[in-house]
Design an enzyme around this catalytic site. Structure first.
Site, PDB file in Angstrom:
ATOM      1  N   ALA A   1       1.287  40.508   3.842  1.00 37.32           N
ATOM      2  CA  ALA A   1       0.259  39.623   3.286  1.00 37.32           C
ATOM      3  C   ALA A   1      -0.553  38.982   4.401  1.00 37.32           C
ATOM      4  CB  ALA A   1       0.902  38.557   2.411  1.00 37.32           C
TER       5      ALA A   1
ATOM      6  N   GLU B   1       2.272  31.676   8.667  1.00 29.75           N
ATOM      7  CA  GLU B   1       3.701  31.616   9.009  1.00 29.75           C
ATOM      8  C   GLU B   1       4.376  32.773   8.300  1.00 29.75           C
ATOM      9  OE1 GLU B   1       7.513  28.895   7.940  1.00 29.75           O
ATOM     10  OE2 GLU B   1       5.617  27.831   8.216  1.00 29.75           O
TER      11      GLU B   1
ATOM     12  N   CYS C   1      12.926  33.281   6.559  1.00 32.59           N
ATOM     13  CA  CYS C   1      12.197  34.135   7.498  1.00 32.59           C
ATOM     14  C   CYS C   1      12.848  34.129   8.871  1.00 32.59           C
ATOM     15  CB  CYS C   1      10.733  33.724   7.583  1.00 32.59           C
ATOM     16  SG  CYS C   1      10.474  31.983   7.993  1.00 32.59           S
TER      17      CYS C   1
END
Length: 484
Positions: A225, A244, A278
């Site tokens: 994305a 991020e 993440c």
């Protein structure tokens, strides 16, 4: 719970298709409402644009007062908010309580960060003074993730509001309830109409939002994305992008002694939040010797002991489900096709929904596998001959978010710190360790050099340099070279 959109200070139904949020543990609906149409999104951005001058012109003390009331509202509502987050994401209640703590703590941290990084400074000059100030950009679009649906968008929204920006917020389509509860808290705190606007929906709603005349996009999510957003805004350098993104994060073990202690750090790095951070470790790099084998065996044994269950079960759990059965099935399919030597499978959990998985461990030494992030409790093991090979293997990724070293040798840490390419680098701590008082972000496919957390102040305002004097004076009188 039903909900809708919040545009220009009013709650209303969307004009798009119905969206339903499902508790991944029970498969029950926890929220339903209509998504935003393109027209709804355009209205939300227009409302944010209209409200921007008034909000930016308020004194900083006024904006701080509103955000401190927001902190108070969050504190009052924390028990109910945390329970709602657990229902919507499946996360253990101890995790969502901690998430609410991070949300409330963000306010004072953001105030401090603004003062230190983007406040006002003044220096005397021969002609007067030089003043550095910062100004808000305008309308910020915030796209939130599902893994920390309160904390992570809150980490964009609070600094943006403090700087004087206005916001259009689209939560993840997996966690619309979290977004609604956050905006309800902001409304209760007295944020003026149009300053914060909420639109609900999936990819189409997000696309409609980035097609609008926004001044910034603040995003937490996947590298794919993020790459799309870079391309989309390639011809719009005026739009601030704070991305991020994810990571294929390495955790290197070298010159340690206690395999069980190492395994504890490995499990916390790889399996916390069911692998849906993440910063989770995705690659475990160990020496190709007896100690490396002992670490692998200890990690597998600990993975077998981790408690897995629903957030509201009788016993406290370490792991809940993945965000959905669809995500769990996709993760299992990807893991099974990876190759390598399975040590523990990404299996189902008897008696629980399809969204639950067991921690997985696979030895991929010598196997060429895709350099991709698998957002699940899935750890790849690589055995190497020496520490130089460990460093080379750790850096063999297009990502650069987090990395970790487990070692009793300070010299190894010095070498690792100098040569590893990552934005968050930890020693004898989980790769997921981070602090709101520090920057958080990564390199390459993991971000665009605009780290969040304490450094969010940097992308929420731009610098204005002024050279000023209190009165008009004849500056030519002392200049040489004038005639008569």
């Amino acid at each position: 719970m039903s909900g809708g959109l919040f545009i220009d200070g009013k709650w209303r139904s969307g004009q798009g298709a119905e969206l339903v949020s499902i508790d991944p543990a029970t498969e029950e609906a926890v929220w339903r409402g209509a998504t935003a149409s393109q027209g709804d999104v355009a209205e939300a951005v227009a409302a944010a644009r209209r409200s921007f001058p008034g909000w930016a012109d308020r004194s900083r003390d006024e904006r701080i007062a509103v955000l401190r009331r927001y902190k108070e509202v969050l504190t009052e509502r924390a028990p109910a908010f945390a329970e709602a987050l657990s229902r919507e994401t499946g996360k253990a209640l101890w995790e969502t309580k901690a998430e609410l703590g991070s949300m409330t703590g963000k306010v004072e941290l953001s105030i401090r960060a603004y003062d230190e990084r983007t406040g006002v400074t003044e220096n005397a000059m021969p002609f007067g003074r030089a003043v550095l100030r910062h100004r808000a950009h305008g309308v910020m679009a915030v796209l939130g993730p599902y893994n920390f649906p309160g904390h992570l968008p809150n980490g964009h929204i609070v600094p943006a509001l403090l700087a004087g920006d206005t916001v259009v917020f689209k939560p993840s389509e997996e966690t619309p309830l979290a977004g609604q509860l956050m905006v309800e808290a902001l409304e209760a705190a007295g944020v003026p109409a149009g300053v914060v606007n909420l639109v609900q929906g999936g990819r189409e709603t997000g696309q409609a939002l980035i097609n609008q005349e926004i001044d910034g996009l603040l995003f937490t999510g996947s590298a794919a994305a993020g790459a799309f957003f870079r391309r989309h805004f390639a011809d719009r350098p005026d739009v601030i992008l704070a991305l991020e993104l994810g990571g294929n994060n390495p955790l290197v073990v070298w010159d340690a002694e206690d395999a069980d202690a190492v395994a504890a750090l490995v499990a916390q790095s790889a399996f916390i939040t069911t692998g849906q951070r993440c910063s989770c470790a995705r690659r475990l790099i160990v020496p190709d010797d007896a100690f490396g084998q002992a670490v692998i065996e200890a990690t597998a044994a600990l993975a077998d002991r981790l408690s897995i269950g629903a957030w509201n079960g009788q016993d406290e759990v370490f792991m809940g489900p993945l965000i959905s059965a669809r995500a769990a099935n996709a993760a299992r399919a990807t893991a099974s096709a990876m190759g390598g030597k399975p040590i523990r499978s990404l299996g189902a959990v008897e008696g629980l929904s399809e969204a639950f998985v067991t921690p997985g461990l696979i030895d991929v030494t010598g196997v060429d596998i895709p350099d991709e992030e698998l957002f699940a409790p899935w750890l790849q093991v690589r055995r190497v001959k020496d520490f130089d090979a460990a460093l080379k293997t750790a850096n063999a990724t297009r990502y650069g978010l987090s990395a970790g070293l487990i070692s009793n040798e300070a010299g190894r840490w010095d070498q690792f710190l100098k040569h590893i390419r990552a934005g968050v680098v930890n020693w004898n701590r989980p790769t997921t360790g981070a602090a709101g008082s520090m920057p958080f972000g990564g390199l390459s496919a993991s971000g665009n050099h605009r780290p969040s957390a304490y450094y969010a102040a940097d992308y929420c305002a731009y610098p204005v340099a002024s050279f000023e004097a209190e009165a008009v004076v004849d500056t030519f009188k002392d200049i040489k070279g004038l005639r008569g």
